[in-house]
Write an enzyme that holds these catalytic residues in place. Structure first.
Site, PDB file in Angstrom:
ATOM      1  N   GLY A 606      10.366  89.966  79.155  1.00 32.43           N
ATOM      2  CA  GLY A 606      11.105  89.261  78.135  1.00 32.43           C
ATOM      3  C   GLY A 606      10.176  88.762  77.056  1.00 32.43           C
ATOM      4  O   GLY A 606       8.957  88.769  77.216  1.00 32.43           O
ATOM      5  N   GLY A 608      10.284  85.719  73.826  1.00 34.48           N
ATOM      6  CA  GLY A 608      11.056  84.725  73.108  1.00 34.48           C
ATOM      7  C   GLY A 608      10.244  84.144  71.991  1.00 34.48           C
ATOM      8  O   GLY A 608       9.171  84.645  71.661  1.00 34.48           O
ATOM      9  N   GLY A 609      10.795  83.100  71.416  1.00 37.14           N
ATOM     10  CA  GLY A 609      10.127  82.476  70.292  1.00 37.14           C
ATOM     11  C   GLY A 609       8.750  81.943  70.640  1.00 37.14           C
ATOM     12  O   GLY A 609       7.913  81.766  69.777  1.00 37.14           O
ATOM     13  N   PHE A 610       8.501  81.720  71.891  1.00 44.05           N
ATOM     14  CA  PHE A 610       7.245  81.042  72.219  1.00 44.05           C
ATOM     15  C   PHE A 610       6.215  81.944  72.883  1.00 44.05           C
ATOM     16  O   PHE A 610       5.101  81.544  73.131  1.00 44.05           O
ATOM     17  CB  PHE A 610       7.530  79.851  73.135  1.00 44.05           C
ATOM     18  CG  PHE A 610       8.714  79.069  72.675  1.00 44.05           C
ATOM     19  CD1 PHE A 610       9.768  78.820  73.522  1.00 44.05           C
ATOM     20  CD2 PHE A 610       8.777  78.617  71.367  1.00 44.05           C
ATOM     21  CE1 PHE A 610      10.860  78.114  73.079  1.00 44.05           C
ATOM     22  CE2 PHE A 610       9.877  77.904  70.925  1.00 44.05           C
ATOM     23  CZ  PHE A 610      10.931  77.662  71.778  1.00 44.05           C
ATOM     24  N   VAL A 613       7.066  87.062  78.310  1.00 43.00           N
ATOM     25  CA  VAL A 613       7.300  86.724  79.710  1.00 43.00           C
ATOM     26  C   VAL A 613       6.926  87.936  80.558  1.00 43.00           C
ATOM     27  O   VAL A 613       7.323  89.060  80.238  1.00 43.00           O
ATOM     28  CB  VAL A 613       8.779  86.374  79.943  1.00 43.00           C
ATOM     29  CG1 VAL A 613       8.967  85.878  81.355  1.00 43.00           C
ATOM     30  CG2 VAL A 613       9.238  85.346  78.942  1.00 43.00           C
ATOM     31  N   LYS A 627       5.580  82.862  81.925  1.00 46.33           N
ATOM     32  CA  LYS A 627       5.704  82.777  80.466  1.00 46.33           C
ATOM     33  C   LYS A 627       4.371  82.342  79.916  1.00 46.33           C
ATOM     34  O   LYS A 627       3.852  81.282  80.248  1.00 46.33           O
ATOM     35  CB  LYS A 627       6.774  81.765  80.092  1.00 46.33           C
ATOM     36  CG  LYS A 627       6.861  81.555  78.614  1.00 46.33           C
ATOM     37  CD  LYS A 627       8.179  82.008  78.111  1.00 46.33           C
ATOM     38  CE  LYS A 627       8.186  82.075  76.608  1.00 46.33           C
ATOM     39  NZ  LYS A 627       9.468  82.411  76.103  1.00 46.33           N
ATOM     40  N   ASP A 723      22.174  71.664  75.686  1.00 46.54           N
ATOM     41  CA  ASP A 723      22.200  73.039  75.153  1.00 46.54           C
ATOM     42  C   ASP A 723      22.763  73.995  76.201  1.00 46.54           C
ATOM     43  O   ASP A 723      22.201  75.062  76.456  1.00 46.54           O
ATOM     44  CB  ASP A 723      20.800  73.462  74.710  1.00 46.54           C
ATOM     45  CG  ASP A 723      20.849  74.663  73.774  1.00 46.54           C
ATOM     46  OD1 ASP A 723      19.788  75.307  73.590  1.00 46.54           O
ATOM     47  OD2 ASP A 723      21.926  74.983  73.242  1.00 46.54           O
TER      48      ASP A 723
END
Ligand SMILES: *[C@@H]1O[C@H](CO)[C@@H](O)[C@H](O)[C@H]1NC(C)=O
Ligand SMILES: *[C@@H]1O[C@H](CO)[C@@H](O)[C@H](O)[C@H]1NC(C)=O
Ligand SMILES: *[C@@H]1O[C@H](CO)[C@@H](O)[C@H](O)[C@H]1NC(C)=O
Ligand SMILES: *[C@@H]1O[C@H](CO)[C@@H](O)[C@H](O)[C@H]1NC(C)=O
Ligand SMILES: *[C@@H]1O[C@H](CO)[C@@H](O)[C@H](O)[C@H]1NC(C)=O
Ligand SMILES: *[C@@H]1O[C@H](CO)[C@@H](O)[C@H](O)[C@H]1NC(C)=O
Ligand SMILES: *[C@@H]1O[C@H](CO)[C@@H](O)[C@H](O)[C@H]1NC(C)=O
Length: 901
Positions: A606, A608-610, A613, A627, A723
């Site tokens: 994966g 993501g924005g950070f 993964v 991550k 969220d």
């Protein structure tokens, strides 16, 4: 199969051979048959012609030249058609038709014809514009004056109101050539005709300037008073030759014999008729001379190109010899001799003429016993092209924008920046080439998405797209426009999240960002947080805190002490927390361990924005998701902190768990349990591989409710997730659901407390309307989001359903169906009707109970959990009764025990 292919290649070869031989024969034939050759050539050359009769009613074939003249409707959209007054009607051969109609431009400072020759840029074109006032407006005007531009450069000032034309050989650096008429305040500009001729690779060129024909003299021609003109088709370039140029003390000579223009390689391609006539000095003289004063542009020492054209048209008797030299403005060239009937061009000679005068003489040499002759000559002024057209990247972008939004502004024609920035709403800088620095399309009825072309305006400083109907998201790439300081997108219908990078620029005052009035736009900090759903569960956040800070947080949270809360539902009892779990569970890893766990970051699961993964394997065989904090991304710093704070302390079977972390300054990573079935959002997608059946969905709802209920009621202080959404619900191999992503979570000091949060957060579609409007945050905000999530589970629809007119909220979509009692349309069609109707209605009732606009009307998570469990039990009993099983209660009990790890 094979045989077929071979046969096919044979056929191909054969066809090619046939074509080749045909071409070969053609060329042999053509060589023999010059007439046919000429025809073919003419056809080819005609394709380099653009011939416009401005103001004409219809296209027509001009009988004198064989040129098809077009109306100007495809070349310009502004102006008005007019005809000259009847008493001024011209009957000039060759141009009569063109002269008598015209187009005038009473509106706009600059009006441009758009010519797109097939041959494109970096070519020379012969362009000619015709003007004839002919009292078309019955105003008897004599003083009209306006400017003519070619491309972005000044070509000439049109002053002569009699039948007149201006010519230029223009080297175009762009595919599109604009011919613009600019109103300078001395009357309304008009134009009667416009010709463009592709000049091939002729010697008439100046790579960085224009050639302005000054004299094209066909010497020794017919009586000039007859006004006859040489033009196409005699001249392949459709030059207009003047017959009225006189050399002192000269007489005409001519021949009826054909000049061998085929056999010569004369690149200037003079017409036979021009070469058939010549002049020679009066009897007894040995010299031809010419002198002309040339007015030129101010502040500019002109340069000229002079071409001399010869062809021997007399048969030279034996013992006779014609030999001559050329003296041009004091410089000598030659000697030259001629061949019978063979064209010869001498030149071009480039001369500077400070004294504004061109003089030449052609003198017989001493050896020559025949006088010199001259058939034709040409003088061109070299015009500068000081201004470059607007940067073509900008031009293409603005043209794409104009096209995309069908922007219909009268003055959006020609080059955007030059001459004069006349495009409304657009500004350019003074660079050469100029750049577009400002664009104001406010209130211009733009609809659709924000075109990517805006991002190609890389010099733009100010972009105003306010008060339009723009939909879709705000492109993040706006943040990459280096000079953008004003971006106004207010008053549109934009949706989605405001990109973080833009907000950052706005916060740091590098960008004045206006987004007001986009009702569905999420301006919060976190909307963009999870742009991608991960194929596998992982949440990880950037550890950019020092170990000390981390310790601090842990200590602080320790004090909050997550406690157990008695809840009304008996099924919820049994929460407990092992005091030492944190240490044992969240083991620190060293970076080499991380490398080893992930097998040197072999498998990405994966991104993501950070950061990315990776799949990892612990020594005990457990799979984990690792991550890694990317060095470049420090975006989720706060969220990371929150996540660590929470997961260090809170453990529940329906909350995702942290296995460990690595915090070695440059190398930070979080290690999570591996969630083999990814997130719920993916599982609900149309094309998901394992379709969730009705029961699995209910189970997931129960799982998620349990996790949330634990946060709300099992923790002290209570925790609001903030969220909750389908992409934050992760699924194990057995489809057990776990809530993830606690980056926005908020712990409250006391039970029943609420916070006023000034910066809203959440994901569009899931956000509690009360919280959005008032900023008042409490547990019931999560209840609303849970209602949406449950609705998603039931219907298979996303919270914002994309339609023709933007997005519809899932509740707006479902309400009318509920009113109609149309359960079949509500429940996800992918279930193919396999669900218990009673249970489905009950689930829908739960949804509706979760989503009233006022938070106080919403139930507590514990009540919801109870209802959902009933629903699940109902479903299972109906399944079991179908199967005839009697073990329901047993199954129920094991299934529902809210185990705590
Ligand atoms: C102007 O002259 C053209 C021929 O060049 C003729 O066809 C047309 O009818 C004339 N128009 C007027 C208004 O006399
Ligand atoms: C133009 O000239 C004609 C004839 O000289 C005259 O009759 C007419 O009034 C003039 N028109 C204008 C607008 O001056
Ligand atoms: C040609 O003749 C005119 C008058 O006849 C004279 O002014 C001019 O200087 C002559 N030009 C040359 C080049 O002799
Ligand atoms: C064209 O280029 C030549 C050299 O490449 C230069 O000397 C000349 O000044 C240029 N002319 C114009 C009109 O820019
Ligand atoms: C136009 O602008 C682009 C982007 O800044 C640049 O890459 C390109 O070289 C420019 N073109 C010209 C002709 O200056
Ligand atoms: C754009 O134009 C509108 C109206 O013409 C004006 O109100 C607005 O201030 C302009 N925007 C900018 C950024 O100048
Ligand atoms: C933006 O510019 C690039 C490079 O010049 C070009 O390839 C692309 O097609 C342009 N895109 C648009 C939408 O104008």
């Amino acid at each position: 199969m094979h045989g077929g292919r071979i046969l096919l290649s044979y056929i191909k070869v054969w066809v090619i051979l046939l074509l080749l031989s045909a071409t070969f024969q053609n060329s042999k034939l053509a060589a023999k048959n010059t007439a046919q050759d000429k025809k073919r050539k003419l056809a080819a050359e005609n394709s380099g012609f653009i011939s416009i009769d401005c103001g004409a009613e219809a296209d027509y074939l001009d009988g004198d030249t064989g040129i098809t003249y077009k109306t100007d409707k495809d070349f310009i959209s502004t102006g008005k058609n007019k005809v000259v007054a009847p008493e001024y009607n011209l009957t000039t051969p060759y141009y009569g038709n063109m002269a008598n109609s015209l187009r005038t431009f009473p509106e706009g400072k600059r009006n441009c014809y758009t010519l797109k020759p097939r041959q494109g840029k970096n070519q020379n074109y012969y362009v000619r514009a015709f003007f004839y006032y002919g009292n078309y407006d019955s105003e008897n005007q004599t003083q009209i004056k306006f400017d003519l531009y070619i491309g972005v450069n000044h070509w000439t000032t049109v002053v002569d109101m009699q039948w007149t034309y201006y010519e230029i050989i223009h080297y175009s650096v762009t595919d599109t050539i604009y011919v613009c008429l600019v109103n300078t305040g001395f009357g309304v500009p008009f134009i009667n005709g416009l010709d463009l001729r592709f000049m091939n690779d002729s010697p008439y060129r100046s790579m960085n300037g224009s050639l302005i024909p000054k004299v094209l003299a066909d010497l020794g021609g017919l009586d000039p008073t007859l006004g006859a003109t040489q033009r196409y088709k005699d001249d392949v370039y459709d030059r207009i030759w003047r017959l009225d140029v006189n050399l002192n003390h000269s007489v005409s000579i001519s021949t009826e014999t054909n000049i061998d223009i085929q056999g010569s390689d004369d690149p200037c391609r003079l017409p036979v008729e021009v070469l058939r006539t010549a002049v020679q000095p009066w009897n007894g003289l040995n010299s031809l001379s010419y002198k002309k004063s040339l007015r030129h542009r101010e502040n500019f020492t002109p340069e000229f190109l002079v071409f001399f054209h010869f062809a021997e048209i007399e048969q030279i008797a034996p013992g006779k010899r014609r030999e001559f030299t050329i003296t041009l403005n004091g410089l000598n060239y030659g000697p030259f001799t001629l061949e019978y009937l063979k064209p010869l061009t001498i030149g071009p000679y480039k001369i500077q003429v400070p004294e504004d005068q061109i003089r030449f003489s052609i003198d017989a040499t001493l050896r020559s016993n025949l006088p010199p002759i001259l058939n034709a000559f040409e003088i061109f002024e070299l015009g500068p092209l000081p201004d470059s057209p607007t940067n073509q990247t900008d031009v293409h972008a603005i043209m794409a924008i104009k096209e995309a939004y069908k922007i219909d502004r009268v003055n959006w024609q020609g080059d955007p920046c030059l001459p004069l920035t006349t495009w409304t709403g657009l500004q350019c800088n003074d660079d050469n080439p100029p750049r577009i620095i400002s664009l104001n399309l406010s209130s211009s009825q733009l609809s659709g998405n924000i075109a990517v072309s805006f991002l190609n305006l890389t010099a733009i400083k100010s972009l105003d797209l306010s008060n339009n109907e723009l939909t879709g998201t705000v492109p993040e790439a706006f943040a990459q426009l280096p000079h953008l300081t004003i971006l106004d997108l207010s008053g549109n219908k934009l949706t989605g999240a405001v990109p973080y990078s833009l907000k950052e620029k706005s916060n740091s005052r590098q960008l004045q960002l206006s987004l007001d009035g986009n009702l569905d736009l999420c301006k919060m900090d976190t909307c963009e947080k999870k742009k991608r759903s991960f194929p596998v569960l992982v949440i990880a956040f950037v550890i950019s805190v020092s170990a000390l800070l981390l310790l601090n947080i842990i200590t602080i949270f320790w004090r909050f002490k997550i406690g157990r809360l008695n809840v009304s539902l008996s099924s919820s009892v049994g929460f407990s927390r092992k005091k030492n779990s944190m240490k044992s569970k969240n083991q620190p890893f060293t970076y080499p361990e991380i490398v080893s766990i992930t097998n040197n970051f072999q498998t990405i699961i994966g991104e993501g924005g950070f950061g990315k993964v990776y799949l990892g394997n612990l020594q005990d065989g457990r799979q984990v998701a690792v991550k890694l904090l990317s060095q470049s991304s420090r975006q989720g710093y706060k969220e990371f902190l929150a996540e660590v704070q929470l997961l260090m302390i809170v453990h529940h079977r329906n909350l995702v768990s942290l296995v460990g972390y690595c915090n070695e300054q440059e190398n930070m990573a979080l290690v999570y349990e591996y969630m083999a079935n990814g997130n719920l959002k993916e599982q609900l997608l149309e094309n998901s591989t394992n379709m969730l059946n009705w029961r699995a969905r209910l189970q997931i709802a129960v799982d998620a409710a349990q996790g949330l209920e634990y946060l709300h009621n099992g923790c002290r202080p209570p925790i609001v997730h903030r969220d909750l959404k389908s992409s934050n619900i992760l699924l194990t191999e057995n489809l057990q659901a776990k809530i993830s992503d606690f980056g926005l979570s908020k712990a409250f000091a006391t039970e029943g407390d609420s916070h006023v949060i000034t910066i809203p957060a959440g994901t569009p579609g899931y956000i509690d309307p009360e919280f959005r409007d008032s900023g008042n945050l409490n547990k019931k905000s999560d209840v609303y989001s849970f209602g949406i999530l449950l609705c998603e589970l039931i219907t298979g629809q996303p919270p914002l359903i994309r339609g023709h007119n933007g997005h519809t909220h899932i509740l707006q979509w479902v309400s009318p169906l509920v009113e109609r009692g149309d359960i079949q349309s509500i429940i996800d069609p992918k279930l193919k009707g396999e669900f218990n109707t009673n249970c489905a209605w009950k689930a829908l009732e739960i949804v509706l109970s979760c989503v009233p606009p006022t938070s106080t009307q919403r139930p507590d998570m514990s009540d919801i959990l109870g209802e959902l469990k009933e629903c699940l039990a109902m479903e299972m009993s109906s399944e079991m009764s179908m199967r005839g099983s009697v073990e329901m209660s047993l199954v129920l009990r094991t299934d529902m025990a809210p185990n705590l790890r």
